[in-house]
Scaffold this motif. Structure first.
Motif, PDB file in Angstrom:
ATOM      1  N   GLN A  40      12.182 -25.407 -59.314  1.00  0.00           N
ATOM      2  CA  GLN A  40      13.327 -25.952 -58.586  1.00  0.00           C
ATOM      3  C   GLN A  40      12.910 -26.646 -57.292  1.00  0.00           C
ATOM      4  N   GLY A  41      11.675 -26.429 -56.880  1.00  0.00           N
ATOM      5  CA  GLY A  41      11.162 -27.065 -55.676  1.00  0.00           C
ATOM      6  C   GLY A  41      11.284 -26.193 -54.445  1.00  0.00           C
ATOM      7  N   THR A  42      10.399 -26.431 -53.486  1.00  0.00           N
ATOM      8  CA  THR A  42      10.440 -25.740 -52.198  1.00  0.00           C
ATOM      9  C   THR A  42      10.203 -26.779 -51.104  1.00  0.00           C
ATOM     10  N   GLN A  43      10.998 -26.697 -50.051  1.00  0.00           N
ATOM     11  CA  GLN A  43      10.945 -27.697 -48.982  1.00  0.00           C
ATOM     12  C   GLN A  43       9.796 -27.404 -48.024  1.00  0.00           C
ATOM     13  N   VAL A  44       9.029 -28.433 -47.742  1.00  0.00           N
ATOM     14  CA  VAL A  44       7.981 -28.367 -46.717  1.00  0.00           C
ATOM     15  C   VAL A  44       8.320 -29.418 -45.663  1.00  0.00           C
ATOM     16  N   THR A  45       8.447 -28.981 -44.424  1.00  0.00           N
ATOM     17  CA  THR A  45       8.747 -29.887 -43.324  1.00  0.00           C
ATOM     18  C   THR A  45       7.678 -29.743 -42.260  1.00  0.00           C
ATOM     19  N   VAL A  46       7.049 -30.859 -41.908  1.00  0.00           N
ATOM     20  CA  VAL A  46       5.985 -30.859 -40.906  1.00  0.00           C
ATOM     21  C   VAL A  46       6.472 -31.645 -39.702  1.00  0.00           C
ATOM     22  N   SER A  47       6.557 -30.989 -38.575  1.00  0.00           N
ATOM     23  CA  SER A  47       7.041 -31.640 -37.363  1.00  0.00           C
ATOM     24  C   SER A  47       5.871 -32.204 -36.566  1.00  0.00           C
ATOM     25  N   SER A  48       6.135 -33.294 -35.868  1.00  0.00           N
ATOM     26  CA  SER A  48       5.060 -33.945 -35.093  1.00  0.00           C
ATOM     27  C   SER A  48       4.996 -33.402 -33.671  1.00  0.00           C
TER      28      SER A  48
ATOM     29  N   GLN B 252      -2.793 -24.296 -51.305  1.00  0.00           N
ATOM     30  CA  GLN B 252      -3.124 -24.084 -49.905  1.00  0.00           C
ATOM     31  C   GLN B 252      -3.141 -25.436 -49.212  1.00  0.00           C
ATOM     32  N   MET B 253      -2.313 -25.581 -48.197  1.00  0.00           N
ATOM     33  CA  MET B 253      -2.187 -26.855 -47.499  1.00  0.00           C
ATOM     34  C   MET B 253      -2.612 -26.665 -46.046  1.00  0.00           C
ATOM     35  N   ASN B 254      -3.667 -27.346 -45.669  1.00  0.00           N
ATOM     36  CA  ASN B 254      -4.194 -27.278 -44.310  1.00  0.00           C
ATOM     37  C   ASN B 254      -4.076 -28.639 -43.636  1.00  0.00           C
ATOM     38  N   SER B 255      -4.210 -28.636 -42.330  1.00  0.00           N
ATOM     39  CA  SER B 255      -4.157 -29.886 -41.545  1.00  0.00           C
ATOM     40  C   SER B 255      -2.944 -30.724 -41.934  1.00  0.00           C
ATOM     41  N   LEU B 256      -1.805 -30.087 -41.981  1.00  0.00           N
ATOM     42  CA  LEU B 256      -0.596 -30.768 -42.432  1.00  0.00           C
ATOM     43  C   LEU B 256      -0.189 -31.878 -41.480  1.00  0.00           C
ATOM     44  N   LYS B 257       0.367 -32.928 -42.066  1.00  0.00           N
ATOM     45  CA  LYS B 257       0.805 -34.102 -41.318  1.00  0.00           C
ATOM     46  C   LYS B 257       2.307 -34.309 -41.552  1.00  0.00           C
ATOM     47  N   PRO B 258       2.980 -34.988 -40.640  1.00  0.00           N
ATOM     48  CA  PRO B 258       4.414 -35.257 -40.851  1.00  0.00           C
ATOM     49  C   PRO B 258       4.695 -35.960 -42.181  1.00  0.00           C
TER      50      PRO B 258
ATOM     51  N   LEU C 157       8.943 -24.696 -42.316  1.00  0.00           N
ATOM     52  CA  LEU C 157       8.732 -25.642 -41.221  1.00  0.00           C
ATOM     53  C   LEU C 157       7.447 -25.286 -40.504  1.00  0.00           C
ATOM     54  N   VAL C 158       6.606 -26.272 -40.295  1.00  0.00           N
ATOM     55  CA  VAL C 158       5.325 -26.040 -39.629  1.00  0.00           C
ATOM     56  C   VAL C 158       5.017 -27.246 -38.744  1.00  0.00           C
ATOM     57  N   GLN C 159       4.281 -27.023 -37.676  1.00  0.00           N
ATOM     58  CA  GLN C 159       3.864 -28.115 -36.816  1.00  0.00           C
ATOM     59  C   GLN C 159       2.687 -28.864 -37.430  1.00  0.00           C
ATOM     60  N   ALA C 160       2.557 -30.113 -37.050  1.00  0.00           N
ATOM     61  CA  ALA C 160       1.418 -30.904 -37.505  1.00  0.00           C
ATOM     62  C   ALA C 160       0.123 -30.189 -37.161  1.00  0.00           C
ATOM     63  N   GLY C 161      -0.801 -30.192 -38.124  1.00  0.00           N
ATOM     64  CA  GLY C 161      -2.057 -29.488 -37.952  1.00  0.00           C
ATOM     65  C   GLY C 161      -2.044 -28.069 -38.485  1.00  0.00           C
ATOM     66  N   GLY C 162      -0.868 -27.582 -38.811  1.00  0.00           N
ATOM     67  CA  GLY C 162      -0.723 -26.223 -39.314  1.00  0.00           C
ATOM     68  C   GLY C 162      -0.993 -26.116 -40.797  1.00  0.00           C
ATOM     69  N   SER C 163      -0.755 -24.902 -41.331  1.00  0.00           N
ATOM     70  CA  SER C 163      -1.044 -24.613 -42.733  1.00  0.00           C
ATOM     71  C   SER C 163       0.135 -23.902 -43.385  1.00  0.00           C
TER      72      SER C 163
END
Length: 124
Positions: free
Chosen positions: A116-124, A82-88, A11-17
């Motif tokens: 098997q996959g890994t969950q990425v959740t971006v909160s606004s 590498q995922m930067n500037s993440l969005k919801p 779980l990461v906030q919007a704008g995070g990496s």
């Protein structure tokens, strides 16, 4: 046989990496094109990015271009995202995959092995 195991989601906030990893077993890992896909609830699995066996050729979907970077370390049998500037709207389960077909592909049906996959959740 190849086995793929993703890690690094969370779980990461919007704008995070976040940095995802995909560890592969099997001695033929370094010979094949690798891809990252994602699937959000109620949506089809979509191509995110891919990388050639040498790492010299990469491709990105328009939705992540300029924000995500794929790389690989064949000595460690690992592919990274590498995922930067993440969005919801990046919220999804992220899968790595390997195709034995020659060349590059953004089609899920061309890939032979999946993690098997890994969950990425971006909160606004």
């Amino acid at each position: 046989q190849v086995q793929l195991v993703e890690s690094g989601g969370g779980l990461v906030q919007a704008g995070g990496s976040l940095r995802l990893s995909c560890a592969a077993s099997g001695r033929t890992f370094s010979s094949y094109f690798m891809g990252w896909f994602r699937q959000a609830p109620g949506k089809e699995r979509e191509f995110v990015t891919g990388i050639s066996w040498s790492g010299g050729s990469t491709g990105y979907s328009d939705s992540v271009k300029g924000r995500f970077t794929i790389s690989r370390d064949n000595a460690k049998n690992t592919v990274y995202l590498q995922m930067n500037s993440l969005k919801p709207e990046d919220t999804a389960i992220y899968y790595c995959a390997l195709t034995r077909k020659a060349g590059r592909s953004g089609r899920a049906e061309d890939y032979d092995y999946w993690g098997q996959g890994t969950q990425v959740t971006v909160s606004s």
